[in-house]
Design a protein around this motif. Structure first.
Motif, mmCIF file in Angstrom:
data_model
loop_
_atom_site.group_PDB
_atom_site.id
_atom_site.type_symbol
_atom_site.label_atom_id
_atom_site.label_comp_id
_atom_site.label_asym_id
_atom_site.label_seq_id
_atom_site.Cartn_x
_atom_site.Cartn_y
_atom_site.Cartn_z
ATOM 1 N N SER A 165 -6.278 20.368 -46.745
ATOM 2 C CA SER A 165 -6.704 19.199 -45.971
ATOM 3 C C SER A 165 -7.372 19.579 -44.648
ATOM 4 N N GLY A 166 -8.052 20.721 -44.636
ATOM 5 C CA GLY A 166 -8.784 21.147 -43.444
ATOM 6 C C GLY A 166 -7.935 21.784 -42.372
ATOM 7 N N ILE A 167 -6.636 21.918 -42.612
ATOM 8 C CA ILE A 167 -5.728 22.520 -41.627
ATOM 9 C C ILE A 167 -5.749 24.043 -41.769
ATOM 10 N N ASN A 168 -5.718 24.755 -40.646
ATOM 11 C CA ASN A 168 -5.749 26.222 -40.659
ATOM 12 C C ASN A 168 -4.671 26.779 -41.598
ATOM 13 N N PRO A 169 -5.091 27.521 -42.665
ATOM 14 C CA PRO A 169 -4.112 27.978 -43.654
ATOM 15 C C PRO A 169 -3.600 29.404 -43.429
ATOM 16 N N ILE A 170 -3.986 30.024 -42.315
ATOM 17 C CA ILE A 170 -3.583 31.412 -42.067
ATOM 18 C C ILE A 170 -2.066 31.547 -42.145
ATOM 19 N N GLY A 171 -1.597 32.507 -42.947
ATOM 20 C CA GLY A 171 -0.160 32.740 -43.106
ATOM 21 C C GLY A 171 0.456 31.947 -44.239
ATOM 22 N N GLN A 172 -0.280 30.960 -44.770
ATOM 23 C CA GLN A 172 0.265 30.167 -45.863
ATOM 24 C C GLN A 172 -0.016 30.850 -47.213
ATOM 25 N N THR A 173 0.622 30.318 -48.246
ATOM 26 C CA THR A 173 0.551 30.921 -49.583
ATOM 27 C C THR A 173 -0.310 30.090 -50.511
ATOM 28 N N ILE A 174 -1.074 30.780 -51.337
ATOM 29 C CA ILE A 174 -1.893 30.135 -52.349
ATOM 30 C C ILE A 174 -1.688 30.886 -53.661
ATOM 31 N N LYS A 175 -1.563 30.161 -54.764
ATOM 32 C CA LYS A 175 -1.327 30.801 -56.055
ATOM 33 C C LYS A 175 -2.632 31.003 -56.807
ATOM 34 N N LEU A 176 -2.847 32.253 -57.235
ATOM 35 C CA LEU A 176 -4.017 32.604 -58.032
ATOM 36 C C LEU A 176 -3.529 33.100 -59.385
ATOM 37 N N ASN A 177 -3.902 32.358 -60.434
ATOM 38 C CA ASN A 177 -3.404 32.667 -61.781
ATOM 39 C C ASN A 177 -1.883 32.780 -61.805
ATOM 40 N N GLY A 178 -1.238 31.934 -61.020
ATOM 41 C CA GLY A 178 0.221 31.886 -60.988
ATOM 42 C C GLY A 178 0.879 32.878 -60.051
ATOM 43 N N ARG A 179 0.098 33.769 -59.401
ATOM 44 C CA ARG A 179 0.672 34.770 -58.501
ATOM 45 C C ARG A 179 0.396 34.351 -57.054
ATOM 46 N N ALA A 180 1.435 34.439 -56.207
ATOM 47 C CA ALA A 180 1.327 34.011 -54.815
ATOM 48 C C ALA A 180 0.581 35.042 -53.969
ATOM 49 N N GLU A 188 -16.527 31.945 -42.425
ATOM 50 C CA GLU A 188 -17.339 30.929 -41.774
ATOM 51 C C GLU A 188 -18.047 30.102 -42.840
ATOM 52 N N GLU A 189 -18.312 28.846 -42.533
ATOM 53 C CA GLU A 189 -19.017 27.987 -43.477
ATOM 54 C C GLU A 189 -20.436 28.500 -43.666
ATOM 55 N N SER A 190 -20.847 28.703 -44.923
ATOM 56 C CA SER A 190 -22.194 29.198 -45.212
ATOM 57 C C SER A 190 -23.006 28.193 -46.021
ATOM 58 N N GLY A 191 -22.355 27.134 -46.497
ATOM 59 C CA GLY A 191 -23.044 26.098 -47.259
ATOM 60 C C GLY A 191 -22.657 24.732 -46.734
ATOM 61 N N ASP A 192 -22.264 23.845 -47.631
ATOM 62 C CA ASP A 192 -21.830 22.509 -47.218
ATOM 63 C C ASP A 192 -20.359 22.272 -47.571
ATOM 64 N N SER A 193 -19.644 23.386 -47.796
ATOM 65 C CA SER A 193 -18.208 23.322 -48.127
ATOM 66 C C SER A 193 -17.931 22.517 -49.395
ATOM 67 N N SER A 194 -18.901 22.487 -50.307
ATOM 68 C CA SER A 194 -18.691 21.788 -51.573
ATOM 69 C C SER A 194 -18.223 22.785 -52.634
ATOM 70 N N GLU A 195 -17.816 22.256 -53.769
ATOM 71 C CA GLU A 195 -17.283 23.105 -54.836
ATOM 72 C C GLU A 195 -18.337 24.054 -55.402
ATOM 73 N N THR A 196 -19.602 23.623 -55.383
ATOM 74 C CA THR A 196 -20.675 24.439 -55.948
ATOM 75 C C THR A 196 -21.356 25.339 -54.921
ATOM 76 N N SER A 197 -20.878 25.319 -53.683
ATOM 77 C CA SER A 197 -21.510 26.118 -52.635
ATOM 78 C C SER A 197 -20.852 27.485 -52.513
ATOM 79 N N GLN A 198 -21.410 28.323 -51.627
ATOM 80 C CA GLN A 198 -20.861 29.648 -51.378
ATOM 81 C C GLN A 198 -19.522 29.587 -50.640
ATOM 82 N N ASP A 199 -19.134 28.402 -50.211
ATOM 83 C CA ASP A 199 -17.860 28.256 -49.492
ATOM 84 C C ASP A 199 -16.662 28.160 -50.429
#
Length: 397
Positions: A165-180, A188-199
């Motif tokens: 939700s746009g909140i700084n996620p530093i230090g938080q956990t994210i699961k990739l293929n089920g692994r934390a 830094e933002e390089s596009g428009d922060s959309s799903e199809t962009s470089q962001d």
């Protein structure tokens, strides 16, 4: 004397054009569409070229990419070990100063009940020395992260907005293929922060990716030349080194960003020229329309031509009048076409999120070509009008 004749011809031509506004507008329509098509297509082509070259230039003009083939017809299935690439780096300090393996893939991302798919990139800590990494917050990968095969990652701004939700996620956990994985940085933002962009991207240590993605062979490596002057020498030496290791010149490619830029510019330049040529065909069609209308105009104004000749107008005066009328129609069509083309091009590029680049040289060329079309296709009707005999012209109804 000549200037007064031209001035008089311009006034008479404008009077004729304004007295038949509907027909004049339809006559100019072909020129307008033709010029606008050239402006739109070349502007989009130049914008695409600029976008691609900017993207490649952001990689750094000293970057050299090594891509290993995964097999296929007439190609090697062997791969180069990281130790071999490291040895080349150590043995050629005057040519290259940094090296990073690269692994690409796609992972399932999950934070709480929110999940999706994102591109995954895996590098060494040295990648920061090869490419100028722009971070909004946090840090990039360290040698310790790589050596320990740490489950840490850097994410793009799309990930931050979509999953945190746009909140700084530093230090938080994210699961990739089920692994934390622990988030240590945000790009830094390089596009428009959309799903199809470089962001929409996630980066992890390549050592972690080897085990995490079960990818034992690395097919891509990035090197950084010591300077722009050593790029060609480093590329040549790297090709020779890999060919000796594989025992063949096939199955791999070594290419610098500078070479890629030259190739892209050549290809896109050819495509843009081809598109401009196709669009210019409509200008020729517009010119034929001018010739038809001017021929009709000569037929309708035969008596007027006879009267002018009877009171002293010369053949060159009649020729000049109709030729200038044709030029004015094409010039007005060219100006409207340029404005219309720039407007449509800007709108289209805004809708597809692309830069519109209308080069002044192309705008001037389009306008000059429209003038040439007016002169070329207006010459025949003008000659027909000039050759009319005054007695025969006065007898016409």
């Amino acid at each position: 004397m000549i200037f007064s004749k031209i001035n008089q011809s311009i006034k008479m031509s404008m009077k004729s054009i304004l007295s038949n506004k509907g027909r004049s507008a339809l006559t100019m329509l072909g020129i307008i569409i033709g010029v606008a098509s050239v402006i739109v297509l070349t502007g989009i082509g130049n914008g695409a070229t600029s976008q691609i070259t900017d993207s490649l230039s952001s990689l750094g003009t000293r970057m050299i990419t090594v891509s290993m083939s995964r097999g296929g017809f007439n190609s090697s299935t062997r791969s180069i070990d990281i130790e071999d690439m490291q040895k080349f780096l150590d043995d050629n300090p005057t040519l290259v100063e940094a090296m990073s393996p690269a692994i690409n893939g796609t992972v399932q991302v999950k934070v709480g009940n929110n999940n999706g798919m994102s591109p995954l990139y895996a590098y060494d800590a040295s990648y920061a020395d090869i490419k100028d990494i722009g971070l909004d917050t946090g840090r990039f990968l360290s040698d310790s992260d790589v050596n320990k095969r740490s489950f840490v990652c850097i994410v793009g701004t799309y990930i931050v907005q979509e999953y945190f939700s746009g909140i700084n996620p530093i230090g938080q956990t994210i699961k990739l293929n089920g692994r934390a994985f622990k988030i240590i940085g945000v790009y830094e933002e390089s596009g428009d922060s959309s799903e199809t962009s470089q962001d929409n991207k996630i980066t992890i240590p390549y050592t972690t990716a080897i085990r995490f993605l079960k990818n034992k062979s690395i097919s891509n490596y990035y090197f950084n030349a010591t300077s722009e002057d050593t790029v060609d020498a480093a590329t040549t030496e790297l090709k020779r080194f890999i060919a000796n290791k594989l025992g063949t010149d096939d199955g791999f490619s070594v290419q610098s960003v500078a070479e890629m830029l030259d190739t892209v510019n050549d290809i896109m330049g050819t495509m843009t020229t081809m598109l401009a040529g196709i669009a210019a065909i409509s200008l020729v069609v517009g010119g034929i329309g001018i010739m038809n209308i001017m021929t009709v105009s000569v037929s309708e104004r035969t008596r007027e031509i006879g009267i002018r000749k009877a009171i002293g107008a010369r053949t060159t005066d009649i020729l000049l009048q109709f030729l200038i009328e044709s030029m004015i129609l094409s010039a007005m069509g060219g100006i409207v076409g340029i404005l219309f083309g720039c407007g449509v091009g800007q709108l289209v590029c805004k809708l597809i999120n692309m830069q519109f680049v209308a080069q002044p040289s192309m705008v001037i060329t389009s306008f000059c070509f429209s003038l040439f079309i007016g002169i070329f296709f207006g010459l025949a009707p003008a000659k027909k009008a000039a050759k009319l005999h005054p007695i025969d012209a006065l007898r016409s109804e």
